[in-house]
Design a protein around this motif. Structure first.
Motif, mmCIF file in Angstrom:
data_model
loop_
_atom_site.group_PDB
_atom_site.id
_atom_site.type_symbol
_atom_site.label_atom_id
_atom_site.label_comp_id
_atom_site.label_asym_id
_atom_site.label_seq_id
_atom_site.Cartn_x
_atom_site.Cartn_y
_atom_site.Cartn_z
ATOM 1 N N THR A 150 53.988 42.110 37.637
ATOM 2 C CA THR A 150 53.458 40.783 37.810
ATOM 3 C C THR A 150 52.093 40.243 37.220
ATOM 4 O OG1 THR A 150 52.548 40.765 40.128
ATOM 5 C CG2 THR A 150 55.023 40.268 39.814
ATOM 6 N N MET A 151 51.346 41.044 37.185
ATOM 7 C CA MET A 151 49.842 40.589 36.702
ATOM 8 C C MET A 151 49.544 41.287 35.587
ATOM 9 S SD MET A 151 47.058 40.254 39.719
ATOM 10 C CE MET A 151 45.885 39.593 38.402
ATOM 11 N N GLY A 152 48.422 40.701 34.644
ATOM 12 C CA GLY A 152 47.784 41.283 33.690
ATOM 13 C C GLY A 152 46.262 41.213 33.890
ATOM 14 N N ALA A 153 45.543 41.999 33.218
ATOM 15 C CA ALA A 153 44.092 41.875 33.202
ATOM 16 C C ALA A 153 43.495 42.863 32.238
ATOM 17 C CB ALA A 153 43.615 42.103 34.794
ATOM 18 N N GLY A 154 42.114 42.469 31.964
ATOM 19 C CA GLY A 154 41.254 43.392 30.849
ATOM 20 C C GLY A 154 40.068 42.897 30.679
ATOM 21 N N PHE A 155 39.640 43.159 29.937
ATOM 22 C CA PHE A 155 38.212 42.797 29.342
ATOM 23 C C PHE A 155 38.406 42.473 27.931
ATOM 24 C CE2 PHE A 155 37.031 46.219 32.081
ATOM 25 C CZ PHE A 155 36.157 45.694 33.128
ATOM 26 N N ALA A 156 37.378 41.444 27.398
ATOM 27 C CA ALA A 156 37.306 40.998 26.084
ATOM 28 C C ALA A 156 35.904 40.742 25.583
ATOM 29 C CB ALA A 156 38.048 39.520 26.205
ATOM 30 N N ARG A 157 35.508 40.894 24.276
ATOM 31 C CA ARG A 157 34.377 40.848 23.641
ATOM 32 C C ARG A 157 34.463 39.596 22.538
ATOM 33 N NH1 ARG A 157 33.937 46.583 22.776
ATOM 34 N NH2 ARG A 157 32.698 47.365 24.714
ATOM 35 N N TRP A 158 33.839 38.616 22.869
ATOM 36 C CA TRP A 158 33.810 37.796 21.522
ATOM 37 C C TRP A 158 32.594 37.816 20.794
ATOM 38 C CZ3 TRP A 158 38.551 37.565 22.924
ATOM 39 C CH2 TRP A 158 39.485 36.701 22.117
ATOM 40 N N LEU A 178 44.253 25.903 23.155
ATOM 41 C CA LEU A 178 42.673 25.937 23.111
ATOM 42 C C LEU A 178 42.215 26.792 22.090
ATOM 43 C CD1 LEU A 178 42.682 29.043 23.957
ATOM 44 C CD2 LEU A 178 42.829 28.249 26.431
ATOM 45 N N VAL A 179 40.954 26.967 22.002
ATOM 46 C CA VAL A 179 40.095 27.754 21.098
ATOM 47 C C VAL A 179 39.008 28.387 21.877
ATOM 48 C CG1 VAL A 179 38.769 27.888 19.231
ATOM 49 C CG2 VAL A 179 40.408 26.275 19.274
ATOM 50 N N TYR A 180 39.218 29.853 21.864
ATOM 51 C CA TYR A 180 38.167 30.580 22.621
ATOM 52 C C TYR A 180 37.045 30.967 21.348
ATOM 53 C CZ TYR A 180 42.013 32.438 25.532
ATOM 54 O OH TYR A 180 43.065 32.491 26.256
ATOM 55 N N GLY A 181 35.810 30.816 21.842
ATOM 56 C CA GLY A 181 34.650 31.160 20.776
ATOM 57 C C GLY A 181 33.435 31.683 21.667
ATOM 58 N N GLY A 182 32.534 31.798 21.086
ATOM 59 C CA GLY A 182 31.160 32.329 21.603
ATOM 60 C C GLY A 182 30.774 33.439 21.422
ATOM 61 N N TYR A 183 29.900 33.915 22.170
ATOM 62 C CA TYR A 183 29.606 35.268 22.044
ATOM 63 C C TYR A 183 29.121 35.821 23.815
ATOM 64 C CZ TYR A 183 27.797 34.765 17.375
ATOM 65 O OH TYR A 183 27.742 34.533 16.196
ATOM 66 N N ALA A 184 30.247 36.714 24.139
ATOM 67 C CA ALA A 184 30.410 36.886 25.476
ATOM 68 C C ALA A 184 31.056 38.247 25.717
ATOM 69 C CB ALA A 184 31.075 35.877 26.217
ATOM 70 N N LEU A 185 31.308 38.965 26.862
ATOM 71 C CA LEU A 185 32.093 40.083 27.423
ATOM 72 C C LEU A 185 32.441 39.350 28.646
ATOM 73 C CD1 LEU A 185 33.188 42.744 27.699
ATOM 74 C CD2 LEU A 185 30.761 43.434 29.013
ATOM 75 N N PHE A 186 33.655 39.460 28.657
ATOM 76 C CA PHE A 186 34.358 38.584 29.823
ATOM 77 C C PHE A 186 35.386 39.545 30.289
ATOM 78 C CE2 PHE A 186 36.133 36.412 26.258
ATOM 79 C CZ PHE A 186 37.370 36.394 26.401
#
Length: 118
Positions: free
Chosen positions: A41-49, A96-104
Motif C-alpha cells: 500500500t505504500m511507497g517511499a524513498g529519497f530524491a536529489r534535486w 506541479l513542478v519540482y525544482g531547487g537544490y535538495a536532498l529529500f
C-alpha cells in the motif's frame, strides 16, 4: 495461526541506488526504498534535486520532507520553498513542478499506483 514476524527496515540515503528522473539542465534522481516487496500500500524513498525542473501530475498522495537544501514546488500558481525540518503534503491529481537544490525524502500512497493505472 501462523503470523509472519514483524520486519522493521532502516534506510540510509548514502546506501540508496538513485535513478535519473530529470535534467539537463541540472539533474534529478530518485531512490525508491519502500516498494511492493515491503508494502502493498505504500511507497517511499529519497530524491536529489540539483537544479532540474521536473513537471509532473501526481497519481498518488505524497508527503515530502526536506533533509538538506531547499526544494521548490510550484502548484496551482503557488510556489512553496521547503527547507530542512519542513514537510509538504500534496494531494493526488496536483499538477506541479519540482525544482531547487535538495536532498529529500518522500512517502506516497498508494505505493502501487503504476499497477492501478495500467
Amino acid at each position: 495461526m501462523n503470523q509472519s514476524p514483524v520486519r522493521v527496515v532502516k534506510f540510509d540515503h548514502h546506501e540508496t541506488a538513485f535513478n535519473h528522473r530529470g535534467g539537463p539542465p541540472g539533474h534529478a534522481a530518485i531512490g525508491r526504498t519502500v516498494d511492493g516487496v515491503l508494502s502493498a500500500t505504500m511507497g517511499a524513498g529519497f530524491a536529489r534535486w540539483e537544479g532540474a525542473e521536473v513537471a509532473w501530475t501526481l497519481l498518488y498522495d505524497e508527503v515530502i520532507f526536506v533533509i538538506e537544501g531547499e526544494l521548490v514546488v510550484t502548484a496551482a500558481a503557488e510556489t512553496h520553498h521547503v527547507i530542512p525540518g519542513q514537510m509538504l503534503w500534496i494531494p493526488e491529481g496536483t499538477e506541479l513542478v519540482y525544482g531547487g537544490y535538495a536532498l529529500f525524502g518522500y512517502a506516497l500512497y498508494p505505493g502501487n499506483w503504476k499497477d492501478i493505472r495500467s
